[in-house]
Design an enzyme around this catalytic site. Structure first.
Site, PDB file in Angstrom:
ATOM      1  N   ASN A  21       0.880  -1.203  -0.026  1.00  0.00           N
ATOM      2  CA  ASN A  21      -0.085  -0.075  -0.199  1.00  0.00           C
ATOM      3  C   ASN A  21       0.967   1.270  -0.092  1.00  0.00           C
ATOM      4  O   ASN A  21       0.324   2.447  -0.250  1.00  0.00           O
ATOM      5  CB  ASN A  21      -0.839  -0.040   1.288  1.00  0.00           C
ATOM      6  N   GLY A  35      -2.754 -10.047   6.666  1.00  0.00           N
ATOM      7  CA  GLY A  35      -2.474  -9.068   6.039  1.00  0.00           C
ATOM      8  C   GLY A  35      -3.688  -8.685   5.098  1.00  0.00           C
ATOM      9  O   GLY A  35      -3.577  -7.792   4.278  1.00  0.00           O
ATOM     10  N   LYS A  94       3.416 -11.599   7.924  1.00  0.00           N
ATOM     11  CA  LYS A  94       2.245 -11.119   7.575  1.00  0.00           C
ATOM     12  C   LYS A  94       1.801 -11.932   6.320  1.00  0.00           C
ATOM     13  O   LYS A  94       2.500 -12.061   5.341  1.00  0.00           O
ATOM     14  CB  LYS A  94       2.616  -9.641   7.014  1.00  0.00           C
ATOM     15  N   SER A 112      -2.154 -13.947   1.921  1.00  0.00           N
ATOM     16  CA  SER A 112      -2.699 -15.174   0.845  1.00  0.00           C
ATOM     17  C   SER A 112      -3.992 -15.645   1.452  1.00  0.00           C
ATOM     18  O   SER A 112      -4.383 -15.282   2.588  1.00  0.00           O
ATOM     19  CB  SER A 112      -1.772 -16.330   0.616  1.00  0.00           C
TER      20      SER A 112
END
Lengths: 306, 306, 306, 306
Positions: D55, D196, D173, D176
């Site tokens: 991000n 995550g 983190k 998936s």
């Protein structure tokens, strides 16, 4: 005529075994073995059975063989068990024919896998129309079966949001990874979701799922029911612990070997597993030995001996 | 008893049409339409037909329907045409049964798609054993059918290198992208490779392929044969130009619409195409109009009017 | 100001080596080795070099290292060789900065890999805008680089059809499988396509490609040039035979081991290959021995000894 | 010298915001906006920040820009917040350099994304070696970052089982889908797993995860913390309800628009979001309007206004 969707919840709540299809070494169907497996499972706390699913190797059977398998299970199954039957076909018209036939044979639910040979053409619109046409024609309530591993495609949440509103599409068995809560969020509140893998059975229950169709329930039904019961009893910590045990077992059987592993474990647990149908291969002697050790270490089998 | 593999080359050299299966609007089989399509194609320079393949929607047919389709084609096909029939099934034993039955009905070659429901278990070893068992039992020479789009898996060059040495596995139809030359390099020199898509028909010939099984041969057989003939005549530049025309056409029909597009183009070209079987949808009126314009612009149809 | 796109064809016609980046065992850059490799390749009939591409492990270099690599190649490259430099970055603004800098250093073409970190957002519209902004700002003509294996996404033919009309986007290196002819069909006639793999170099030429950027040209430049020359001389049969030899070699080097294999083969052929940068691993002693045997058997190296 | 892995648990328990990187319309870095965002988030109950993650568009930044972003966050972050910094690079040596530099700047944890340019070569052995070399050299404890969507590959449970035993690899983190519990089952008991994605934050906690790095924490930190707090307080039913609200929000922001959506939501919530860096596009006016409506309907923003 069709009952309220929510009314099916009780029938779908709990653990189902996706019944395997017994063969001899030459690939001949052994219906007596199938019957005796069912009779043993009748003694368990399983909610019921899924016949002619992935673990039933339904794609490896002829039309006549599928019919005989279903007949055998319907006859052997005790009255308190709920029976779902896989009736999906690549064509709508043959899916309808299969569904009507299964309904006439007394199954409680028809389970529809997605047509996937022409997977690229299976848009939401196409799938919705297909499932609706079958559900409209079906004498029994219909469950969808979402399994990207064998059926290639993964249902979109948009599709499930839409078809879950159909009065005769009452639930779904979801075997995909990581989508269960998204389907629950998208679906009609009365839609019934069942986990299609022991790997996330407990999480599925926590998020609002009603049950599971678990391959290892073929040979360890009580272990599966224990997770369900602990969850229902509000024993979160114990349920999670049992879930991790279940997952460990599942990885060593279904995860590692697929149907062949489930069948080998059944042999070890007092059921008839036998070989899968070719081209699938049975476990090698080394694999069988390793599986026996894994199952012994798991401590599950004694509690599950039929 | 089995003839030399190279001896099949002549029979496999040229263009084959993967015959579509005619249905009416309700999805009923129209065998008379099938027969008349074949009779028209008999007039073309096609080398032969592939029945019960992907474009034949074989996965959408019942066992009885497949039998009737094959009977109809065998009766309608002229003596000079070579017939291949799709006989692959998810199980080895039913593949063998299908292959024996097709052989008894007089087909020249059996075409075997890979079992793919349990795709993750289909190792080279498993596939080799499966194909060898069928080839051993088959009364007719066997072709493999490599189509990752519908059968998920792509044959490894190692697998083809190995099974191409089997005396009764005489060739392969390859529809995968970008592997044709690798298969030729890996395979027995007598192994016969056919392009499974018009998109690379010419390149396949240049690299050593013997022919093609081309969906657009259903409605534009002469355009397909022209590429083949120009190549055989050593007219490289003209052949390439024709190939690009073929590719353009193919993209606008099979590429854009799949089987439904092939059928719509057949309708425009004087054959019976009709709708595909549900859940596949026929072209919308707008799509049909666009297709008509594309076909007119291509200039192919006049030369191919039956 | 910008020259006609077709005018670049001569510069792009032939074989290019995607130069590897030499490191020592600790991963330090060895610029002198890079210079001497280039000096040796200057003696070959290669048309030129691609610097900072996939085989150059550009993603494993720091910004300063990339600059030094490019400087070194520009200094070492003889005047008759054409130099392309990889200047693509995940962001448009930094791609532009890289491209301007490379242009100022005298490269003839900038090669742009697709941004792929946010692959799902890379629609045709987004990619077209990205490439156009760079091409507008670039002092040198721009080539696209299509490599799904490392850049995840595959350019659509629609995208290529559109951006190939931009006056400063003059060609593409295509490493994808089975799309080369489709791109040629979709692109502006003056667009220059180069094969990005020896696996389909000859087919690419047959279909209208102008050349190739071939990893094995790093150690077997003459073998690559031979295919090109035979094709240009109209010797189709011989060219095809050489192509199959090239493909065999390529499978045993790049196909099996990637960059590490190319570097090991360079060591065997009298260049400096050295180890790839970690985490990539060099070949094991066993792999090196096998490679040596494969190269000896190929017969290529003697003809290519620098 | 290295502390016990379990001792990091407290620092990693709770919600982290993966900080976005502010740009103006021309793509210039706005460090003052970054600082003011952090200052606002300092007021929240967030456990800390992840800088230079997905991000944060770290792949779209130059080396110098990354450095300045990290400096800015370290200066602006209050003492009670924990800072993780993305330091992974395609090469081991540059990952180590980044990690040392970040450690020297005072970050608490380094977060390592997998090298993925040569994804096919990233075997478990290669990845293990890569991560171990970095962890050995790192002055701060290391977290792995598993994100198949951007880094192509998914860590195997075998890899996690192994590297989680390394004394300086203290957590992961996981972004998936559907693997979180499998990683927990495979990992060292002291290994710290963080979700995550908000899509499975609650399930992750239920199964034994310690926290989450949630994109929507950039603009709705309290909503994220509420799920965490309710779970910690044993309020399962309420936590689940909040989780579904979070998921709904997440689907409408990150799910639909990615980083661009998170930034647009930040703008609406009183932070500086601004546009993503090209080639990523900002939301269109229509999309912004739709997002505003969705956020209003969610009821989250008022409670989260900074």
């Amino acid at each position: 005529m069709l009952k309220e969707k929510g009314s099916h919840r009780e029938k779908l709540s709990g653990v189902f075994a996706p019944i395997t299809t017994p063969f001899d070494e030459e690939g001949n169907l052994l219906l007596d073995k199938l019957a005796s497996n069912i009779e043993k499972l009748n003694q368990s706390r399983l909610r019921g059975y899924l016949v002619l699913g992935t673990n039933g190797e339904f794609k490896s059977l002829s039309e006549a063989e599928r019919r005989r398998v279903l007949e055998t299970v319907m006859k052997a199954s005790s009255r308190d068990k709920v029976v779902m039957a896989g009736t999906g076909h690549e064509s709508t018209v043959l899916s309808i024919a299969n569904t009507k036939e299964a309904g006439a044979m007394g199954v409680h639910f028809a389970s529809l896998i997605a047509p996937s040979f022409f997977a690229k053409k299976m848009t939401d619109q196409v799938l919705s129309r297909h499932f609706r046409l079958i559900a409209d024609a079906s004498p029994v309530p219909v469950l969808l079966y979402n399994n990207p591993e064998v059926a290639v495609l993964t249902f979109s949440t948009g599709l499930i949001g839409e078809v879950s509103r159909h009065p005769n599409i009452v639930g779904m068995k979801d075997t995909s990874k990581g989508n269960f809560a998204s389907y629950l969020l998208a679906a009609d509140p009365d839609f019934n979701l069942l986990a299609g893998s022991a790997n996330f059975f407990f999480e599925a229950l926590v998020m609002g799922g009603v049950g599971g169709v678990l391959s290892i329930a073929n040979f360890a039904p009580e272990a599966c029911c224990r997770v369900y019961d602990l969850w229902r009893a509000g024993k979160l910590e114990e349920a999670r612990r049992e879930q991790y045990r279940l997952m460990t077992l599942n990885q060593k059987v279904s995860g590692r070997y697929g149907v062949a592993g489930v069948k080998a474990a059944m042999d070890l647990a007092g059921f008839y597993g036998g070989p899968p149908r070719s081209p699938l291969l049975p476990l090698t002697p080394e694999e069988k030995k390793r599986l026996r050790d894994d199952l012994s270490a798991s401590g599950f089998l004694s509690a599950d001996s039929p």
